[in-house]
Structures are given as structure tokens and as C-alpha cells.
Design a protein around this motif. Structure first.
Motif, short mmCIF file in Angstrom:
data_model
loop_
_atom_site.label_atom_id
_atom_site.label_comp_id
_atom_site.label_asym_id
_atom_site.label_seq_id
_atom_site.Cartn_x
_atom_site.Cartn_y
_atom_site.Cartn_z
N ARG A 143 3.30 0.23 9.86
CA ARG A 143 4.63 0.71 9.70
C ARG A 143 5.16 0.93 8.27
N ALA A 144 5.20 2.04 7.92
CA ALA A 144 5.42 2.40 6.32
C ALA A 144 6.91 2.08 6.00
N ASP A 145 6.98 1.51 4.65
CA ASP A 145 7.99 1.28 4.03
C ASP A 145 9.01 0.39 4.74
N VAL A 146 8.54 -0.84 5.17
CA VAL A 146 9.30 -1.66 5.87
C VAL A 146 9.84 -2.81 5.03
N ALA A 147 9.61 -2.86 3.66
CA ALA A 147 10.02 -3.92 2.96
C ALA A 147 9.89 -3.14 1.39
N TRP A 148 10.71 -3.98 0.42
CA TRP A 148 10.47 -3.55 -0.95
C TRP A 148 10.60 -4.72 -1.65
N SER A 149 10.27 -4.58 -2.94
CA SER A 149 10.24 -5.64 -4.08
C SER A 149 10.45 -5.09 -5.44
N TYR A 150 11.13 -5.93 -6.39
CA TYR A 150 11.12 -5.36 -7.61
C TYR A 150 10.35 -6.55 -8.19
N PRO A 151 8.96 -6.05 -8.79
CA PRO A 151 8.14 -6.72 -9.59
C PRO A 151 8.49 -7.09 -10.90
N THR B 36 0.87 -1.09 -0.11
CA THR B 36 -0.05 0.15 0.07
C THR B 36 0.65 1.36 0.22
N SER B 37 2.15 1.24 0.12
CA SER B 37 2.98 2.27 0.21
C SER B 37 3.00 2.93 -1.17
N PRO B 38 2.76 4.26 -1.26
CA PRO B 38 3.08 5.08 -2.32
C PRO B 38 4.65 5.74 -2.68
N THR B 39 5.44 5.00 -1.67
CA THR B 39 6.66 5.56 -2.02
C THR B 39 7.33 4.90 -3.37
N GLN B 40 8.07 5.62 -4.21
CA GLN B 40 8.66 5.32 -5.41
C GLN B 40 10.06 5.37 -5.25
N TYR B 41 10.87 4.39 -5.97
CA TYR B 41 12.20 4.24 -5.96
C TYR B 41 12.73 3.56 -7.05
N ARG B 42 13.81 4.04 -7.91
CA ARG B 42 14.21 3.23 -9.02
C ARG B 42 15.72 2.96 -8.94
N CYS B 43 16.01 1.72 -8.97
CA CYS B 43 17.31 1.29 -8.72
C CYS B 43 17.89 1.29 -10.24
N ASP C 210 12.24 -0.42 -11.20
CA ASP C 210 11.49 0.23 -10.31
C ASP C 210 11.03 -0.73 -9.20
N ALA C 211 10.94 -0.27 -7.80
CA ALA C 211 10.52 -0.92 -6.65
C ALA C 211 9.57 -0.66 -6.17
N GLN C 212 8.69 -1.71 -5.76
CA GLN C 212 7.33 -1.48 -4.91
C GLN C 212 7.81 -1.60 -3.52
#
Length: 100
Positions: free
Chosen positions: A64-72, A39-46, A51-53
Motif C-alpha cells: 500500500r503506497a503512501d500510508v504514512a509520513w515522517s519529517y526526518p 520506499t515511497s518516492p512521493t515528495q512533499y514539503r510543509c 521535507d516529508a519522507q
């Protein structure tokens, strides 16, 4: 291995099923528990993974916001660089305890 936040297991998988990238353990999508929500709107690009989710953790004591990320959808060549397709695998912030 387990990813734990405040005694809540967010993910659990055998070490053989995980991928280690840049010092972070990435858990397979099937090991992620319902408490972790994309549900996080945070954007990041490696530059080499794409692009990360980001994910939030929904716990009984609050979110707790932004505790994890993925590259779909990792960029072409990223899986070759890692040695395994890590599409959708989830890594955790340093605030999450990773235990064996």
C-alpha cells in the motif's frame, strides 16, 4: 495506541510517547514495525515542518503506497511550535485505523 491496516499492526506505542500535530498522531521511530518501509518516492514539503519522507506498507496481500509520513529533519523552530522534537516520528493516512 496502535496504527492498524487490515489486521496488521504497523506501529504501537503508549499515548505518552506520541505527538499530536494538526490532528494526526505521530508515533516514535522505535514503535514502527518492519511492514512499514520508506520506499515511497512521493515528495512533499510543509512550509513549517520541512521535507516529508513517505512510507509504504508491505503486507501479505500487497503493498500500500503512501500510508504514512515522517519529517526526518524538521525545520528550525518546528519542534518549538509543537513542544517536542518529532524528528523521525511517523504519522498515518486516514485509511489506517488508530486505536487506543
Amino acid at each position: 495506541m496502535k496504527a492498524v491496516l487490515n489486521d496488521t499492526v504497523l506501529a504501537e506505542a503508549s499515548t505518552e510517547d506520541l505527538v499530536k500535530i494538526e490532528g494526526n498522531w505521530y508515533f516514535p521511530p522505535s514503535s514502527i514495525r518492519d511492514e512499514l518501509t520508506p520506499t515511497s518516492p512521493t515528495q512533499y514539503r510543509c512550509s513549517w515542518k520541512g521535507d516529508a519522507q513517505y512510507f509504504n506498507a508491505a503486507l501479505p496481500d500487497g503493498e500500500r503506497a503512501d500510508v504514512a509520513w515522517s519529517y526526518p529533519d524538521p525545520l528550525a523552530g518546528a519542534a518549538d511550535r509543537v513542544g517536542k522534537d518529532f524528528s523521525g516520528y511517523v504519522a498515518f493516512d486516514r485509511s489506517i485505523e488508530i486505536t487506543e
